[in-house]
Scaffold this active site. Structure first.
Site, PDB file in Angstrom:
ATOM      1  N   SER A  82       0.786  -1.019   0.014  1.00 17.35           N
ATOM      2  CA  SER A  82      -0.249  -0.054  -0.143  1.00 17.35           C
ATOM      3  C   SER A  82       0.901   1.180  -0.190  1.00 17.35           C
ATOM      4  O   SER A  82       0.519   2.369  -0.752  1.00 17.35           O
ATOM      5  CB  SER A  82      -1.073   0.041   1.211  1.00 17.35           C
ATOM      6  OG  SER A  82      -0.264  -0.162   2.474  1.00 17.35           O
ATOM      7  N   ASN A  83       2.024   1.319   0.644  1.00 18.35           N
ATOM      8  CA  ASN A  83       2.950   2.284   0.596  1.00 18.35           C
ATOM      9  C   ASN A  83       3.450   2.620  -0.840  1.00 18.35           C
ATOM     10  O   ASN A  83       3.493   3.876  -1.212  1.00 18.35           O
ATOM     11  CB  ASN A  83       3.998   1.846   1.250  1.00 18.35           C
ATOM     12  CG  ASN A  83       4.244   2.093   2.931  1.00 18.35           C
ATOM     13  OD1 ASN A  83       2.802   2.481   3.280  1.00 18.35           O
ATOM     14  ND2 ASN A  83       5.000   1.425   3.580  1.00 18.35           N
TER      15      ASN A  83
ATOM     16  N   ARG B 229      12.622 -10.231   4.754  1.00 22.19           N
ATOM     17  CA  ARG B 229      12.735  -9.851   6.241  1.00 22.19           C
ATOM     18  C   ARG B 229      13.039 -11.057   7.082  1.00 22.19           C
ATOM     19  O   ARG B 229      12.332 -12.200   6.933  1.00 22.19           O
ATOM     20  CB  ARG B 229      10.913  -9.619   6.536  1.00 22.19           C
ATOM     21  CG  ARG B 229      10.432  -8.349   5.778  1.00 22.19           C
ATOM     22  CD  ARG B 229      10.973  -7.174   6.590  1.00 22.19           C
ATOM     23  NE  ARG B 229      10.318  -5.798   6.002  1.00 22.19           N
ATOM     24  CZ  ARG B 229      10.884  -5.310   5.010  1.00 22.19           C
ATOM     25  NH1 ARG B 229      12.152  -5.644   4.443  1.00 22.19           N
ATOM     26  NH2 ARG B 229      10.382  -4.096   4.542  1.00 22.19           N
TER      27      ARG B 229
ATOM     28  N   THR C 266      19.070  -1.081  -4.584  1.00 17.31           N
ATOM     29  CA  THR C 266      19.247  -0.006  -3.805  1.00 17.31           C
ATOM     30  C   THR C 266      20.266   0.015  -2.625  1.00 17.31           C
ATOM     31  O   THR C 266      20.458  -1.254  -2.189  1.00 17.31           O
ATOM     32  CB  THR C 266      17.704   0.126  -3.171  1.00 17.31           C
ATOM     33  OG1 THR C 266      17.454  -0.815  -2.370  1.00 17.31           O
ATOM     34  CG2 THR C 266      16.578   0.564  -4.170  1.00 17.31           C
TER      35      THR C 266
ATOM     36  N   GLY D 272      20.477   2.215   0.346  1.00 18.60           N
ATOM     37  CA  GLY D 272      20.214   3.311   1.543  1.00 18.60           C
ATOM     38  C   GLY D 272      20.726   4.533   1.292  1.00 18.60           C
ATOM     39  O   GLY D 272      20.564   5.111   0.024  1.00 18.60           O
TER      40      GLY D 272
ATOM     41  N   GLY E 115       9.500   2.723   5.343  1.00 21.02           N
ATOM     42  CA  GLY E 115       8.872   3.193   4.056  1.00 21.02           C
ATOM     43  C   GLY E 115       9.720   3.834   2.762  1.00 21.02           C
ATOM     44  O   GLY E 115       9.186   4.234   2.010  1.00 21.02           O
TER      45      GLY E 115
ATOM     46  N   ASP F 143       9.725   1.876  -0.056  1.00 18.10           N
ATOM     47  CA  ASP F 143       8.706   1.777  -0.631  1.00 18.10           C
ATOM     48  C   ASP F 143       7.937   2.990  -1.465  1.00 18.10           C
ATOM     49  O   ASP F 143       7.737   3.188  -2.690  1.00 18.10           O
ATOM     50  CB  ASP F 143       7.433   1.550   0.113  1.00 18.10           C
ATOM     51  CG  ASP F 143       7.669   0.407   1.048  1.00 18.10           C
ATOM     52  OD1 ASP F 143       8.072  -0.727   0.487  1.00 18.10           O
ATOM     53  OD2 ASP F 143       7.091   0.329   2.115  1.00 18.10           O
TER      54      ASP F 143
END
Lengths: 317, 317, 317, 317, 317, 317
Positions: free
Chosen positions: B37-38, B168, B227, B229, B256, B259
């Protein structure tokens, strides 16, 4: 060694501020809440020493629960678990006609796996009273067995057993509850039960005095207390029925009122009061609880004394 | 009909205020939070239309989640369920060396039982992009199948598929993740992956440029974004690798950020930007997100434009 | 029977939210705060069992203090008093150049009248360590005598005595402090002292290594720890000096950092660590404390372990 | 395409916490609040689909309003404006005899410039009901015309028109209101009006039943509902008058009660209920609204059903 | 030069939110609170100009008190002291039967050392009314003398003296109060006293009308007002007794009601009202005060006028 | 009679907590905020007496503003108006790259209609300094005239005039500002101006020293201070230019820093300091302001002294 040992689940209670709705708030109040720890705290506040037994996940949430209970003054003796969730429940308060709504999220918890052998039986045998409620066996089949085993241990140790019927329709059906709980009755000395539960779950009829008498006679309890919310309570003991009115109160939080009543009743009985006197203290503690947010009766013995003696004050300065 | 459709779990996120500890606060902040949803919200904010698909319990908690997502501007198309919990997670923020800690409470949820046939396949086939992430198949075996089926439906409808690897470690082991996710790779057009995950889960070696190149070549993706960071990102497309630095930012909430990056990248690609331009907008959106509490990139297209053009202002009055 | 027993005042700390000023806020945050209870809690968190001794007014404020300390996990053994105030202090936090300002309101307290005979000497004699700090004798002449008497009782019982110099210029002058505290030195085994205090109150000169050596030699301590804030600490033991750097940390609240350090140092020494290892744990606990609001090191042993081993994480999910 | 389309201003409502005074608080609660969006939300909650039309400034404040309305579940179709303010109002709640005080700050708003041609007429023509209230034409002369034009468009499309008289003395005089609103009456099918307004603005006399009858006869409405606050309402339809008592309720916020009533009434009429049944649901929704903070009836159909059927519960667990 | 000058202590009042308990909250609300500043503010709000005299520590806490009083509109003329504490009190609100409990922490304050010579006597002599209450001489023997001296100065300057008996049992015994306060009576023109105090402290008997008459006759006051809480008040003047009912009110905070009454009574008398009219305004101001949190009557003259004229409104919009 | 009189608008400032977004919060912090009242307060805090002149609506919002300013210590002399709004502004704080965003809602205010003849000219003539800023004439054409007239009145009374250029691009264009403000320059003795404004609005070139010199020479000011944010300031006086570095500071709120600087500069000049000394105090006050939330420099003279002397402390206890 405590006067009273209780056993049961204590949840994190999450609730929106004031009268807001769960559906759209951005913050929840957090409190520890559980019938059996509530009883332990009320008993301790009224002068007994109390220990609460439970099984809790070894997480910050579990430590949160135990820390808050310790803050309120009781001893805690918990099995720290690496499996199972911390039970939570969501509470939304609403005045009439909305009512107060509870959403349980207490499945798959650490405590639902608790077995009697995980606890130190001597804790229970050395106590003067062992207490649990009808919520505990409703939580899992394991806990049904555990509840029976711990009540058994208490009886073997000569410890008085006290039990609050506490039927919760969001946990099980009346039929399941009746079957399970009446099977536990032979091991119980002191039963506390709401008149409503005696009727709709156990199928008894009559006014609260009759309910108390029928329950006491049929199941061989030493003492039966039938509670009737704002209309007070009735205590049956030695075949005599005693009436106790509720004290007038401005209700801030009704949750936990019954637990405050029961904890105070037990503590005063341990203190040596007869049933009518203990009922009076129980009713005063319950009234005081209703003025306090949260589930826990954070009261002092002096305050309860003052209500029994004078009925409370307006401003003390 | 939306430009982009995403599928995944959105949880209630519960967190203590500021830097407090879960262990002893009396109030939690509540927010809706979920990677997919983010991504939908970030894409919508950047100019695409977006719909989020999910399965949610028919309770005030479920409505709370859906209401918040609608507030942020996206369409929601959810299967309302009478079984299964609303997933939650507890977040504790701490500066160095404490770090930010997440406690998941997302087992036995409604979404863990979601099957592909419960959703309207045309929703996905009519979209230009379908997105989900590596979190979804980590939640249950049912969802592993559902994820594969939905990716399949998208491919059949000619819808571009985008996927964030999102490993995760509190949900599954690197081995399980590798096995499950690489099996999904043939159905994926655009892969976003953290350099760290490419190394520790997939076992690739090299700098981010090399990782992007190896991934792109080996699995036949159209586009790979790696990515890194605060060190930016690398985009591989048509065998060319593009570097994108991160924008300088004062981080209020790092959760987030990825996202936001991904949602903006997809929206700008849909808008017609080439990969370097889309990476620039993605990095600017990610930087802006880090200044905003919560998981959601509540940004406007104008703000992102301004950062891409001028790098942001101090006081605008 | 606890491993460590501490003695001292714990106040109610009242502070405006965030960076607001005492002068015009409408709400204060409330916390229990006292050097000696802080040390007890830190020690308990690091694995020792701890009891805090004190004298507290029998009021809701006094119960508030004791309840919070119990919540953090320690045992409390207090003399409940019907005379004397509950000490309070007002804390205003400000970044540079404003600084953090403390306004004490701790005169005429219950504890200022505490005499050694009010406490159970066996509590102290049965412990492995007895701890108090230079704040206690600064509070009243009665407490000067009491401090000496309790240190004496400890020595008689074979209990190790530990002492944090903790000079507070808002309580007494350097001259008074020097005269009073050096008179206590012969009864002390382990001294913790800030380099600044060693210089400005005791008049020693040199770098921290030299200060530790001079103090250790001159006063016949077993162990001397000289703390230097963000520059770490120095430990002197068996005529050897050990250096310990401070861990990098994002400071949310610097208050209580020294107490966290000392409590952890004592706990690890009791656990069997040598001085360098104990200093390492002490520094890690202190770093963690600085990320936590309030005066109390609400940390877990696992967190401290992780910092000693890995230096902390960013997001754990 | 929605069942019901409403048109009107929605403001930001700013109010001090609880019973505090505007004059000296340091924080305001913020909510979206407007009669016509309230009606849309209540109708949607009761089972109709609803869209709210308006003109709103393209600012974070405007987006704040639209986002909150979307969160509550309705569709929003707004003209985003670069001119004109976001209307606000300040609300101070006080018990008797202070009362609740409203300070409007709604001049020079974006919506005050809204013309009918800015909206998609088909939206209204395709709906089953179009609703606005007497507040809208009170806001500007442009809006007087716009209101007339939109009612006209509805009639042309065969859409039922519903109108709440909603006289606000802080916006205009009774004379102005009477002249303007009675001119709109010929285009209105369903009128909702407070008995007080029928008397003091329109100059009718008699009890509510007589008021309803006189209004219905004189102006050729299909349906007239006369509301009487805590004394219930009266509905006139096909020359028959129906009485509806108010449900007993504990009022947390009286604002928005009328809108909840009207929205529910319309939704249930659309659902096929006859007037007495629709009035019953309207009264139940209004009672529920009064237990909820803010202006918006964040209720569920199930809750309203339960009140109509059982009158509400105390604790549901 | 103000119409009315008052003299007394104003404390910081610390209280838990809503109905929470002092024993376990994490935040206190902070307000300035003192009978004599309350009276000054109420008088100012009703149209008199008012100055409050006091002695206050030169600290952020002292400045906090003075700043809040200035915000409410009065002039402050304080002796800034470098010795002595800022008085505080803790207030816990509870509904029936818990009641509202006050814990004073007002010993050793700056004001307890205040002598008459520290204040500018002309301030008092130039005023039309000088007011203090029975709390002031209860605070220290120095203040007993100071109170007498300031009343004396007022009389010498031809300033009317007004005095609220205000007996506080947590400050002194009835005997001490009687002896001290009756000694002040000859210097007092206008006495306000609770019927309860007239009976239990002064030993008078009879109904409030009789009490007023007896007090007025025996001690040669110009005016005596006997207050009876929710049952209204009685005013004796020129040997005539006037009854005043209390207005119906929803009580949010009862504290400060008497001060609001007295301040309004004095202001209206200065304005030229006769005693019955002034009592009417006093009762309306008191009713309004009860709807407002805190100790201070933050009311406007227009609001009080409206209540006297119409009895208050429900919603004004 | 005050040392300094300032004239200008003070708004209600509404802002979301911490770093939240205006777009979706449920609560706003409320503060009084205006350049000219900020200057008055800073001057008063540094030892001058100060009065703020303005025109304010006679509503709770207007009283809210005046009450807060009085709390901070200044005198207020306002024209209470029954027409025109209370100005407000919305402030959203964001770290880099989001920045801090201001949304003004200050049209149609009471003050925009203020004419010179509504104020007591003697107030200004009797003061030693009269201050206003470039914001005031930007608010309405009436205020352009009023500003000129009040500056004139000051000059006629021999009162020094001080002026902060304060260009706000959301109020007017650089061209309008230049034309209007340079026309006022002949009536101004002391000009404070940001280097940025001197360049982009007035079209000057060069480094701050050159800007100060050019401005001073060209317009015949007595003193010109050119501010450069975190790089300090430059003061030109008697043809000499003085440099002042900024103090190192941890910024909590940058808004109001310039006003704090200016208020302190004026107060110290009135106190007799030469320009370099006054700049030093101004810079220290500005640094302190940045550590304080809100727009207002709630500082004490002692704190500023301490920074000038020692540069601030870390913990004072």
């Amino acid at each position: 060694m405590s006067d009273i040992v209780t056993f049961g689940e204590t949840m994190l209670r999450l609730s929106p501020p004031a009268n807001e709705r769960l559906e759209d708030v951005d913050e929840f109040e957090v409190r520890a809440a559980g019938a059996e720890s509530n009883v332990a705290i009320a008993a301790q506040r009224l002068g007994a020493t109390a220990t609460w037994l439970s099984k809790i996940p070894e997480t910050p949430l579990g430590r949160r629960v135990v820390g808050e209970l310790r803050q309120h003054g009781i001893e805690t003796d918990v099995v720290w678990s690496h499996r199972g969730r911390q039970g939570t429940y969501y509470l939304e308060r609403g005045g009439k006609p909305r009512g107060t709504n509870v959403i349980y999220d207490r499945e798959h918890t650490a405590i639902s796996t608790a077995e009697a052998r995980e606890f130190d039986a001597d804790r229970i045998k050395d106590a003067r009273v062992f207490f649990t409620s009808g919520i505990t066996p409703a939580l899992s089949s394991t806990l049904r067995e555990t509840t029976a085993n711990l009540l058994n241990a208490a009886r073997q140790g000569g410890t008085t057993t006290a039990f609050d019927f506490n039927y919760r329709r969001k946990l099980w059906s009346p039929e399941e509850a009746r079957e399970t709980l009446t099977r536990l009755f032979p091991g119980i000395d002191v039963l506390v039960i709401a008149a409503r539960d005696a009727r709709t779950v156990l199928g008894f009829e009559g006014d609260p005095r009759q309910l108390a008498h029928k329950l006491g006679s049929q199941y061989d309890f030493t003492t039966v207390v039938v509670t009737r919310g704002s209309e007070g309570a009735v205590g049956w003991h030695d075949s005599v029925v005693h009436d106790q009115d509720a004290y007038e109160t401005e209700t801030v939080s009704p949750i936990g009122t019954g637990d405050a009543f029961t904890g105070a009743f037990i503590a005063r009985r341990l203190h040596g009061d007869d049933v009518p006197k203990a009922l009076e203290y129980a009713a005063a503690t319950a009234a005081l609880k209703r003025t306090i947010p949260g589930d826990v009766a954070r009261v002092s013995k002096e305050e309860v004394d003052a209500i029994v003696k004078e009925g409370g004050t307006e401003i003390s300065r």
